[in-house]
Scaffold this motif. Structure first.
Motif, PDB file in Angstrom:
ATOM      1  N   GLN A  27      13.092   1.448 -18.213  1.00 30.25           N
ATOM      2  CA  GLN A  27      12.780   2.875 -18.213  1.00 30.25           C
ATOM      3  C   GLN A  27      11.183   3.042 -18.060  1.00 30.25           C
ATOM      4  OE1 GLN A  27      15.373   5.258 -18.039  1.00 30.25           O
ATOM      5  NE2 GLN A  27      16.454   3.215 -17.556  1.00 30.25           N
ATOM      6  N   THR A 404      16.102   5.412  -0.149  1.00 31.02           N
ATOM      7  CA  THR A 404      14.780   5.952  -0.861  1.00 31.02           C
ATOM      8  C   THR A 404      14.048   6.988  -0.001  1.00 31.02           C
ATOM      9  OG1 THR A 404      13.617   4.113  -0.346  1.00 31.02           O
ATOM     10  CG2 THR A 404      14.794   3.833  -2.174  1.00 31.02           C
ATOM     11  N   ASP A 429      21.047   5.828  -8.553  1.00 36.28           N
ATOM     12  CA  ASP A 429      21.023   6.904  -9.775  1.00 36.28           C
ATOM     13  C   ASP A 429      19.363   7.158 -10.410  1.00 36.28           C
ATOM     14  OD1 ASP A 429      20.250   4.246 -10.734  1.00 36.28           O
ATOM     15  OD2 ASP A 429      21.292   4.705 -12.851  1.00 36.28           O
ATOM     16  N   ARG A 430      18.369   6.451  -9.790  1.00 32.27           N
ATOM     17  CA  ARG A 430      17.066   6.745 -10.054  1.00 32.27           C
ATOM     18  C   ARG A 430      16.179   6.055  -8.750  1.00 32.27           C
ATOM     19  NH1 ARG A 430      14.852   2.097 -12.482  1.00 32.27           N
ATOM     20  NH2 ARG A 430      16.472   0.644 -13.178  1.00 32.27           N
ATOM     21  N   GLU A 431      15.000   6.379  -8.356  1.00 33.92           N
ATOM     22  CA  GLU A 431      14.270   6.055  -7.283  1.00 33.92           C
ATOM     23  C   GLU A 431      13.147   5.306  -7.748  1.00 33.92           C
ATOM     24  OE1 GLU A 431      12.312   8.024  -3.259  1.00 33.92           O
ATOM     25  OE2 GLU A 431      14.390   8.615  -3.966  1.00 33.92           O
ATOM     26  N   PRO A 432      12.983   4.075  -8.083  1.00 41.68           N
ATOM     27  CA  PRO A 432      11.635   3.541  -8.843  1.00 41.68           C
ATOM     28  C   PRO A 432      10.950   3.206  -7.612  1.00 41.68           C
ATOM     29  CG  PRO A 432      13.646   1.913  -8.832  1.00 41.68           C
ATOM     30  CD  PRO A 432      14.268   3.364  -8.592  1.00 41.68           C
ATOM     31  N   PRO A 461      18.671  -0.520 -10.044  1.00 44.48           N
ATOM     32  CA  PRO A 461      19.159   1.201 -10.381  1.00 44.48           C
ATOM     33  C   PRO A 461      20.800   0.743  -9.950  1.00 44.48           C
ATOM     34  CG  PRO A 461      17.752   1.262  -8.208  1.00 44.48           C
ATOM     35  CD  PRO A 461      17.454  -0.386  -9.120  1.00 44.48           C
TER      36      PRO A 461
END
Length: 493
Positions: A27, A404, A429-432, A461
């Motif tokens: 995170q 992405t 669920d997230r876009e690192p 993710p």
């Protein structure tokens, strides 16, 4: 209060540098950034001043350090990432000689021809995984020798952009395979500089830094850097990865699971497909690079993707929002009622490798409106990605893609991409980003995971639902016909 252990990641982009701090769960607990200018001194030239990178990086790290102090977080290691292919020329004292030509610089046509005269293309691809490409670093070095011989005579080292940051921070020169394979002179099987290629060009391997693993420590933070940023002296700095490889690490894409790749609908469109072994396209129509996890990856790039939609909106509909344009396009059927868009606004990379290609709408009539133009543009970018994927498919085992980039927010666009490629596409669920990947690459050195594979398995993710594919048969047929009418059959790359 118990101290929070974190690792730091730096990503040196084209528009700015981003610094992040990740906890052991992956995170983001803090982030900072700074921008710097792009120099275009002549048509086709793009440069930046490494000194601007240095100032921005140190300022971003100082900002990040201040945030970590407020959180009670303790940085344990720092990983690097950045734009690939650029060339930082240094003299014997490590001083920058001239501004650094970037990945999208196009001054090296003659140098590319010289390289392939001296090293046959088939041999170059077999050794390095790639043909000679104008944006790569090796042609920039050949260009410097011919165009600026006085600067070439002073050059003792040439570094990639992120590796220059490593030198700035630690005083040590090193690189790693994922970025070094975009130089154009790395033997991919051995993951070291190819002395035969360099010898054929009259260049010494001593110009290039040592190649280490992406997760290896290259040095410790210098005292003067620590004093300026507030970070601990001797903080371990890890080699990291080129931006695409680092972004792949952040998504959990690994050569141990080559069935999962990614598609990025950003300014450019990028297909990233992991491989267990170095398997190049014999024609060099897509890139083969080392992956930061120790394996390899194929990279297919169409140069105008979300950037094409931005261009349409800015030039033709500046008063209209993107959501409105996409809603109009959704009401138009497959093939946009006969309208086709060739998305070559900046030439094209994969698979055509041609800077002379240009964009076009064809099939227009009085019955067509803005929605048809937008739908054709979306379909055109999806078809361009399909052209690259047609080369990649027989070389890989990919069966699904993670999405992405800004364009991935559109169900319509992702559905068209899924339909064109014939692959399921999922959001996450997230876009690192690449900075996150650099921080993950630093986690083994920080002792947060025993090895990189454990970090990749734990921190990737979570994939979401599969985006329903949309039909593109008519659009693809029109795309092939329009390309043939304007440019003839695709040339052998």
């Amino acid at each position: 209060m118990t101290a929070l252990p974190v690792t730091l990641g730096l990503d040196l982009g084209t528009s700015g540098v981003k610094a992040v701090a990740l906890d052991r769960q992956g995170q983001v607990v803090a982030e900072a950034g700074r921008s710097y200018p792009l120099l275009t001194p002549r048509p086709g030239w793009t440069e930046q001043r490494p000194g601007d990178w240095a100032d921005a990086t140190l300022a971003a790290l100082a900002d990040l350090s201040g945030q970590l102090g407020e959180l009670g977080a303790v940085p344990l290691a720092l990983g690097l990432s950045g734009q690939m292919h650029g060339a930082v020329f240094l003299d014997a004292c490590g001083e920058v000689i001239r501004p650094a030509p970037l990945w999208n610089d196009q001054r090296t046509d003659a140098a590319v021809e010289e390289i392939e005269r001296r090293v046959p293309r088939a041999d170059l691809i077999a050794r390095t995984g790639n043909r000679a490409v104008t944006g790569f670093q090796l042609p920039k070095l050949v260009w410097l020798r011919e165009a600026e011989p006085q600067n070439f005579a002073r050059t003792r080292h040439v570094l990639l952009p992120k590796d220059y940051l490593g030198f700035l921070l630690t005083g040590e020169m090193a690189t790693e395979p994922s970025d070094a394979s975009g130089v154009g002179a790395l033997n991919l099987a051995r993951k070291d500089w190819d002395e035969d290629v360099l010898g054929a060009l009259g260049l010494s391997p001593d110009l290039f830094p040592e190649v280490v693993n992406s997760w290896d420590i290259v040095g410790g933070l210098k005292a003067q850097v620590a004093a300026r940023t507030g970070l601990p002296a001797r903080l371990p700095v890890v080699a990291g990865g080129g931006d695409n490889a680092a972004a792949g690490v952040a998504l959990g894409l690994t050569s141990q699971r080559p069935e999962v790749g990614s598609v990025s609908l950003g300014t450019s469109g990028v297909l990233f497909v992991p491989l267990e072994g170095p398997t190049p396209d014999p024609g060099g129509r897509v890139h083969l690079f080392a992956h930061a996890d120790g394996g390899y990856n194929l990279l297919g790039v169409t140069l105008a993707c979300a950037g094409a939609l931005q261009w349409l909106r800015d030039k033709l509909a500046p008063e209209v929002g993107f959501d409105a344009l996409l809603t109009e396009a959704a009401g138009v059927p497959d093939g946009a009622d006969g309208v086709t868009f060739l998305p070559y606004l900046a030439g094209e990379r994969s698979p055509h490798m041609r800077g002379d290609l240009r964009g076009a709408w064809t099939g227009l009539s009085l019955a067509h409106g803005r929605g048809h133009l937008t739908r054709a543009l979306l379909e055109g970018t999806a078809c361009a990605l399909r052209d690259a994927f047609d080369v990649m498919r027989p070389l890989s085992g990919v069966t699904s893609l993670l999405a992405t980039g800004g364009g991935a927010r559109s169900d319509l666009w992702l559905g068209l991409v899924s339909g064109a490629l014939g692959l399921p596409v999922k959001r996450t669920d997230r876009e690192p980003g690449a900075a996150d990947g650099a921080a993950i690459l630093a986690m083994p050195a920080a002792g947060l995971f025993p090895g990189l594979s454990g970090a990749l398995q734990a921190l990737g993710p979570r994939p979401g639902a599969t985006v329903p594919p949309l039909p593109t048969h008519r659009a693809r047929q029109q795309h092939r016909e329009a390309f043939g009418r304007l440019y003839g059959p695709p040339r052998d790359a």
